[in-house]
Design a protein around this motif. Structure first.
Motif, PDB file in Angstrom:
ATOM      1  N   THR A  54       7.235  10.585  -4.057  1.00 38.36           N
ATOM      2  CA  THR A  54       6.616   9.908  -5.194  1.00 38.36           C
ATOM      3  C   THR A  54       7.250   8.545  -5.408  1.00 38.36           C
ATOM      4  N   ASP A  55       6.782   7.874  -6.446  1.00 42.20           N
ATOM      5  CA  ASP A  55       7.299   6.555  -6.798  1.00 42.20           C
ATOM      6  C   ASP A  55       8.819   6.618  -7.015  1.00 42.20           C
ATOM      7  N   SER A  56       9.488   5.564  -6.573  1.00 43.08           N
ATOM      8  CA  SER A  56      10.953   5.579  -6.637  1.00 43.08           C
ATOM      9  C   SER A  56      11.487   5.383  -8.054  1.00 43.08           C
ATOM     10  N   GLN A  57      10.652   4.891  -8.968  1.00 46.92           N
ATOM     11  CA  GLN A  57      11.192   4.567 -10.298  1.00 46.92           C
ATOM     12  C   GLN A  57      10.485   5.235 -11.476  1.00 46.92           C
ATOM     13  N   HIS A  58       9.168   5.469 -11.348  1.00 44.56           N
ATOM     14  CA  HIS A  58       8.417   5.906 -12.532  1.00 44.56           C
ATOM     15  C   HIS A  58       7.523   7.109 -12.232  1.00 44.56           C
TER      16      HIS A  58
ATOM     17  N   THR B 147      13.918  14.409  -2.758  1.00 47.15           N
ATOM     18  CA  THR B 147      12.794  13.460  -2.877  1.00 47.15           C
ATOM     19  C   THR B 147      12.807  12.452  -1.732  1.00 47.15           C
TER      20      THR B 147
ATOM     21  N   LYS C 192       1.818   9.561  -5.730  1.00 47.25           N
ATOM     22  CA  LYS C 192       2.463   8.302  -6.100  1.00 47.25           C
ATOM     23  C   LYS C 192       2.532   8.173  -7.621  1.00 47.25           C
TER      24      LYS C 192
ATOM     25  N   ARG D 241      13.649  14.281 -10.793  1.00 49.39           N
ATOM     26  CA  ARG D 241      14.998  13.892 -11.214  1.00 49.39           C
ATOM     27  C   ARG D 241      15.595  14.977 -12.114  1.00 49.39           C
TER      28      ARG D 241
ATOM     29  N   ASP E 195      11.066   8.425  -1.330  1.00 52.05           N
ATOM     30  CA  ASP E 195      10.370   7.383  -2.094  1.00 52.05           C
ATOM     31  C   ASP E 195       9.101   6.941  -1.394  1.00 52.05           C
TER      32      ASP E 195
ATOM     33  N   HIS F 273       8.137  11.794 -10.582  1.00 50.36           N
ATOM     34  CA  HIS F 273       9.472  11.189 -10.416  1.00 50.36           C
ATOM     35  C   HIS F 273      10.439  11.780 -11.443  1.00 50.36           C
ATOM     36  N   ASP F 274      10.001  11.845 -12.706  1.00 45.89           N
ATOM     37  CA  ASP F 274      10.876  12.343 -13.781  1.00 45.89           C
ATOM     38  C   ASP F 274      11.198  13.826 -13.578  1.00 45.89           C
TER      39      ASP F 274
END
Ligand code: PA5
Length: 449
Positions: free
Chosen positions: A177-181, A195, A142, A189, A197, A185-186
């Protein structure tokens, strides 16, 4: 409605103050309402309450499709994660190995787990097992910063690139993993990885019914729709039952009253080895949720009859500080014991018996013995070894744990104490920003030498 998981506390009642039960049940019902209304401590992490009914069909379909691709392209799928990003997945995969849906799935890859320790010995053995075999990686974190997972994933990704090249390696990694941070996540992306979420309102140890557990279960050929339906049935039972027939609340209260009577340790036991990792997951759930402010019951687990030959003596006659919770699951298989009447090993009296009937009698014998020895025994009945029972069991324990935590007056959804070892470890490893801690640690160590 009673749900799939049933509690029998009759073998513990002589250790419980009967006058306390009604008041405690009323309090449990109040705390449960607080939980459901999202008004208690840590309410921003209570999204798990609705996962069984809120997981969209489209997510289930995509999980199944990605799992099918992973199976197709892999002899081994390595699931990389630790704690809440590991134990629930392993609990389900191991509990459900051999159920009909699992057996009828073609070309099942081996599922191995990594990222849950920093042991080079263990990692070397994992790499040896991957040698010459097509493998893929499901990485689960996460935060994306957990050292055990990040290090293992780095090594595995490097190995994938070495073996298959950058483009093919990308197709062999799925990140949850986390959907935004976060670092993972990076990275996912930037590298265009597949992925899933991890919902922001679900903490690690309550995340089994998210892709954290569901993807490994789908890879194992399990029916994740049925698993969610079992959890939904247990959810409906928890929400709709009055306290008197709400087994999850009764379990929370029984634990609490046994603790009040001086029992400081709960030993989760079962007579089916397939529950081993359910015990490991359960220990994290209760240990990390309750163990705060000098409070909580210490969660331990044992596997019977195996551990009756090691821990049994202590349970029967050692310090009277524990109570036992037996998870009884119906898991019969046709293994009939055949023995000639004149067999020299003296086992003729067992001729024609099924092994599971022997296991049943061992369980009843143990229940009586431990009760006689002053050990209160709670019994939880799980209907069978199936996806729906596993989903129900997860939901049952999560509700009982959260309500029990609220009754203790703690936040069952955080884990501030886990950071202490990490701070020291990072300082010793020389992570940037930990220089001051490192100086302090080295001078403390020098004083000890
Ligand atoms: O329950 C928890 O929150 C923890 O056990 C975490 O799941 C565990 O520490 C792994 O964290 P992460 O998923 O951020 O790598």
């Amino acid at each position: 409605m009673s749900g799939l998981i049933r509690l029998d506390s009759t073998w513990a009642l002589d250790h419980i103050d009967a006058e306390e039960i009604d008041g405690e049940m009323r309090e449990a019902a109040l705390q449960f309402q607080l939980l459901v209304d999202r008004k208690g401590a840590g309410s921003e992490y209570t999204g798990w309450l609705d996962l069984p009914v809120d997981t969209p069909e489209s997510v289930v379909a995509r999980l199944e499709q990605v799992a099918a691709t992973l199976r197709e392209q892999s002899d081994v799928v390595v699931v990389c994660g630790v704690g809440g990003s590991y134990l629930g997945a392993r609990a389900g995969v191991e509990f459900l190995e051999g159920v009909p849906s699992h057996l009828k799935t073609d070309s099942l890859p081996d599922i191995l787990f990594a990222g849950n320790s920093l042991s080079s010995w263990q990692f070397r053995k994992l790499l040896d097992k991957l040698e010459g075999r097509r493998f893929s990686v499901v990485v689960i974190s996460k935060s994306g910063t957990t050292l055990e997972t990040a290090v293992a994933f780095h090594i595995l990704r490097t190995e994938l690139v070495r073996r298959f090249g950058t483009g093919e390696a990308r197709k062999r990694i799925v990140a949850i993993t986390d959907s935004q941070h976060g670092t993972l996540h990076d990275l996912a992306r930037d590298e265009d990885l597949a992925t899933f979420d991890l919902p922001r309102d679900v903490g690690g140890r309550y995340s089994v019914l998210t892709p954290v557990g569901l993807l490994p279960f789908a890879v194992a050929g399990l029916d994740i729709g049925s698993l969610l339906r079992g959890a939904a049935e247990q959810r409906a039972a928890s929400l709709d039952s009055p306290p008197a027939t709400n087994d999850a609340l009764q379990y929370a209260v029984a634990r609490r009253l046994l603790n009040a009577s001086g029992k400081k340790i709960e030993l989760l036991t079962s007579f089916e080895p397939c529950l081993h990792y359910v015990g490991e997951w359960w220990k994290q759930l209760f240990g990390e949720s309750e163990g705060k402010d000098g409070k909580g019951v210490f969660p331990a687990s044992a596997e019977f009859t195996t551990d009756l030959h090691s821990l049994g003596q202590f349970v029967q006659e050692g310090t009277r500080s524990l109570f036992e919770t037996v998870v009884d699951v119906t898991a019969p298989a046709e293994v009939t014991f055949l023995c000639d009447a004149d067999s020299p090993d003296g086992l003729a009296y067992l001729n024609g018996r099924n092994l599971s009937a022997m296991n049943h009698d061992a369980r009843i014998g143990t229940l009586l013995a431990h009760h006689d020895g002053g050990v209160p025994v709670l019994q939880l009945t799980v209907p069978d070894v199936s996806e729906s029972s596993f989903g129900a069991m997860v939901y049952f324990f999560e509700v009982a744990c959260a309500v029990g935590g609220y009754m203790l007056g703690i936040n069952p959804f955080d884990q501030p104490g886990v950071e202490a070892y990490k701070r020291n470890m990072f300082a010793l490893l020389g992570k940037a920003g930990t220089e001051a801690e490192a100086v302090d640690i080295h001078s403390r160590l020098a004083r000890h030498n």
